[in-house]
Design a protein around this motif. Structure first.
Motif, short mmCIF file in Angstrom:
data_model
loop_
_atom_site.label_atom_id
_atom_site.label_comp_id
_atom_site.label_asym_id
_atom_site.label_seq_id
_atom_site.Cartn_x
_atom_site.Cartn_y
_atom_site.Cartn_z
N LEU A 287 -22.32 -1.57 33.98
CA LEU A 287 -21.10 -1.14 33.28
C LEU A 287 -19.86 -1.32 34.15
CD1 LEU A 287 -22.20 2.14 31.48
CD2 LEU A 287 -21.87 -0.11 30.48
N GLN A 288 -20.07 -1.35 35.48
CA GLN A 288 -18.93 -1.53 36.39
C GLN A 288 -18.18 -2.83 36.13
OE1 GLN A 288 -21.00 -1.11 40.04
NE2 GLN A 288 -20.89 1.12 39.99
N GLU A 289 -18.90 -3.80 35.54
CA GLU A 289 -18.25 -5.09 35.27
C GLU A 289 -17.37 -5.04 34.03
OE1 GLU A 289 -21.14 -8.38 35.34
OE2 GLU A 289 -22.43 -7.02 36.48
N MET A 290 -17.37 -3.90 33.29
CA MET A 290 -16.60 -3.83 32.04
C MET A 290 -15.44 -2.84 32.16
SD MET A 290 -19.44 -3.92 29.02
CE MET A 290 -18.25 -4.20 27.71
N GLU A 291 -14.28 -3.26 31.70
CA GLU A 291 -13.12 -2.36 31.68
C GLU A 291 -12.84 -1.87 30.28
OE1 GLU A 291 -11.77 -1.06 34.21
OE2 GLU A 291 -12.95 -2.32 35.56
N GLU A 292 -13.19 -2.71 29.29
CA GLU A 292 -12.92 -2.36 27.88
C GLU A 292 -13.90 -3.11 27.00
OE1 GLU A 292 -9.09 -3.87 26.80
OE2 GLU A 292 -9.66 -5.91 27.30
N GLY A 293 -13.82 -2.85 25.69
CA GLY A 293 -14.65 -3.58 24.74
C GLY A 293 -15.91 -2.82 24.36
N THR A 294 -16.89 -3.58 23.90
CA THR A 294 -18.11 -2.98 23.35
C THR A 294 -19.30 -3.32 24.23
OG1 THR A 294 -17.21 -3.34 21.15
CG2 THR A 294 -19.58 -2.94 21.28
N VAL A 295 -20.06 -2.29 24.55
CA VAL A 295 -21.30 -2.56 25.29
C VAL A 295 -22.46 -2.47 24.29
CG1 VAL A 295 -21.51 -0.14 26.09
CG2 VAL A 295 -22.78 -1.94 27.24
N ILE A 296 -23.26 -3.52 24.28
CA ILE A 296 -24.40 -3.57 23.35
C ILE A 296 -25.67 -3.26 24.14
CG2 ILE A 296 -25.71 -5.01 21.74
CD1 ILE A 296 -23.08 -6.71 21.45
N ILE A 297 -26.36 -2.21 23.72
CA ILE A 297 -27.62 -1.85 24.38
C ILE A 297 -28.72 -2.72 23.79
CG2 ILE A 297 -29.22 0.04 24.92
CD1 ILE A 297 -26.32 0.58 25.90
N ARG A 298 -29.46 -3.42 24.63
CA ARG A 298 -30.48 -4.34 24.10
C ARG A 298 -31.75 -3.61 23.66
NH1 ARG A 298 -32.24 -7.19 29.80
NH2 ARG A 298 -32.63 -5.24 30.88
N SER A 299 -32.69 -4.36 23.10
CA SER A 299 -33.86 -3.72 22.47
C SER A 299 -34.71 -2.91 23.45
CB SER A 299 -34.73 -4.77 21.77
OG SER A 299 -35.13 -5.77 22.68
N LYS B 247 -26.27 -19.24 23.57
CA LYS B 247 -25.74 -19.38 22.21
C LYS B 247 -24.84 -18.17 21.89
CE LYS B 247 -27.35 -20.19 17.46
NZ LYS B 247 -27.20 -18.93 16.73
N LEU B 248 -25.30 -16.98 22.25
CA LEU B 248 -24.50 -15.78 21.99
C LEU B 248 -23.20 -15.80 22.79
CD1 LEU B 248 -27.01 -12.79 21.76
CD2 LEU B 248 -25.39 -13.50 20.02
N ARG B 249 -23.29 -16.30 24.02
CA ARG B 249 -22.09 -16.37 24.86
C ARG B 249 -21.02 -17.24 24.19
NH1 ARG B 249 -19.54 -19.38 28.03
NH2 ARG B 249 -21.04 -21.07 27.86
N ARG B 250 -21.48 -18.37 23.63
CA ARG B 250 -20.53 -19.26 22.94
C ARG B 250 -19.94 -18.59 21.71
NH1 ARG B 250 -24.54 -23.29 23.78
NH2 ARG B 250 -25.09 -23.13 21.59
N GLU B 251 -20.73 -17.71 21.07
CA GLU B 251 -20.25 -17.04 19.85
C GLU B 251 -19.35 -15.85 20.17
OE1 GLU B 251 -23.83 -16.11 17.69
OE2 GLU B 251 -24.23 -18.21 17.25
N GLY B 252 -19.31 -15.42 21.44
CA GLY B 252 -18.40 -14.31 21.80
C GLY B 252 -19.09 -13.05 22.28
N VAL B 253 -20.34 -13.15 22.69
CA VAL B 253 -21.02 -11.97 23.27
C VAL B 253 -21.47 -12.34 24.68
CG1 VAL B 253 -22.89 -10.28 23.03
CG2 VAL B 253 -21.91 -11.35 20.98
N GLY B 254 -20.85 -11.72 25.66
CA GLY B 254 -21.20 -12.01 27.06
C GLY B 254 -22.35 -11.13 27.53
N THR B 255 -22.63 -11.24 28.83
CA THR B 255 -23.68 -10.41 29.44
C THR B 255 -23.13 -9.82 30.72
OG1 THR B 255 -25.33 -11.98 28.64
CG2 THR B 255 -26.07 -10.43 30.30
N VAL B 256 -23.36 -8.52 30.92
CA VAL B 256 -23.02 -7.92 32.21
C VAL B 256 -24.30 -7.28 32.77
CG1 VAL B 256 -20.57 -7.43 31.78
CG2 VAL B 256 -22.30 -5.74 31.09
N ASP B 257 -24.35 -7.18 34.09
CA ASP B 257 -25.52 -6.54 34.70
C ASP B 257 -25.33 -5.05 34.87
OD1 ASP B 257 -27.04 -8.83 34.90
OD2 ASP B 257 -25.99 -9.47 36.71
#
Ligand code: F3S
Length: 265
Positions: free
Chosen positions: A57-69, A45-55
């Motif tokens: 940080l190497q998978e991210m070049e830009e944007g926001t990283v959300i630290i989970r609970s 549901k979150l993916r459809r709303e615009g929040v992806g998941t990475v395993d």
């Protein structure tokens, strides 16, 4: 038949807060580091709303990283900053307290023990905050084998049972004359477990709703199984009419859900 909900069930405070934070940052460029919770339907549901998941940080070049609970170690914050990523921290405040307690103990020269599951991401994050010095104890056997020391500090995984924590602490009391115990247990898990057991004792069938990969939901199902016929399901589609065939009108069905199961499921 009567359907009864457990007094405490579903999302805990920390998970509700993390999902809200993720939703507020749903801009198509945000990703959670690891699945936000152990519930595939929520992740989708979150993916459809615009929040992806990475395993990683190497998978991210830009944007926001959300630290989970569950939280992460201090190095992840540094790495994200170095990459120029925006950091949104949804670490549960109870987990944060355990992390900072481990840090404080290690920095004050205590041999630090974390009572919890070695492979759980939360425990790994607490370990990282202890300057990677803490010893993780899962069992009483491991506690017995710990060598004595001058100063011993103890923290707990937030979801460890009070009973297990108490048994391990009792064994550790013999290991040092200077012991600091920081009981960083969160009551949400125990409240859900106690309410599930109480309900399972009164009903004919229990339905436990939540991710099959969620440790806390699986634990709820195990506890209910000891009391009555129990089915662990992720979604309504899994419900089978066979389960209820023999149940008469006057009989009762109990429902509970893990701390990572949203109300809409
Ligand atoms: Fe936080 Fe307790 Fe939930 S530690 S994530 S409120 S189970």
């Amino acid at each position: 038949m009567e359907v009864i909900l457990a007094e405490y069930l579903g999302f805990c405070y920390g998970v509700k807060r993390a999902i809200k934070i993720a939703e507020e940052n749903a801009d198509g460029k945000s990703c959670t580091l690891g699945p936000i919770i152990h519930n595939p339907q929520v992740v989708e549901k979150l993916r459809r709303e615009g929040v992806g998941t990475v395993d990683s940080l190497q998978e991210m070049e830009e944007g926001t990283v959300i630290i989970r609970s569950h939280g992460v170690g201090p190095q992840v914050y540094k790495d994200a900053e170095l990459k120029g990523l925006k950091i949104v921290d949804a670490t549960c405040p109870h987990v944060k307290k355990a992390q900072l307690s481990a840090k404080e103990l290690s920095e004050s020269g205590y041999k630090t023990v974390i009572v919890g599951e070695k492979n759980h991401p939360e425990v790994k994050s607490i370990f990282e905050w202890s300057n990677k010095e803490a010893i993780i104890l899962e069992t009483e056997e491991e506690a017995k084998q710990l060598s004595s020391c001058q100063k011993l500090g103890i923290v707990s995984q937030t979801t460890v049972s009070s009973e297990r924590f108490k048994r391990i602490v009792e064994l550790l009391l013999e290991k040092s004359n200077n012991i600091k115990i920081l009981r960083t247990i969160c009551i949400a898990t125990e409240q859900r477990q106690a309410a599930a057991i109480e309900l399972a004792e009164k009903v004919d069938v229990m339905l436990v709703i939540g991710g099959k990969n969620s440790a806390n939901t699986t634990r709820l199902a195990q506890l209910c199984e000891e009391k009555c016929q129990t089915y662990h399901i992720e979604t309504a589609e899994e419900l089978s009419p066979e389960w209820f065939k023999k149940i008469e009108k006057k009989e009762k069905i109990g429902i509970t859900a893990g701390a990572s199961t949203p109300d809409w499921i």
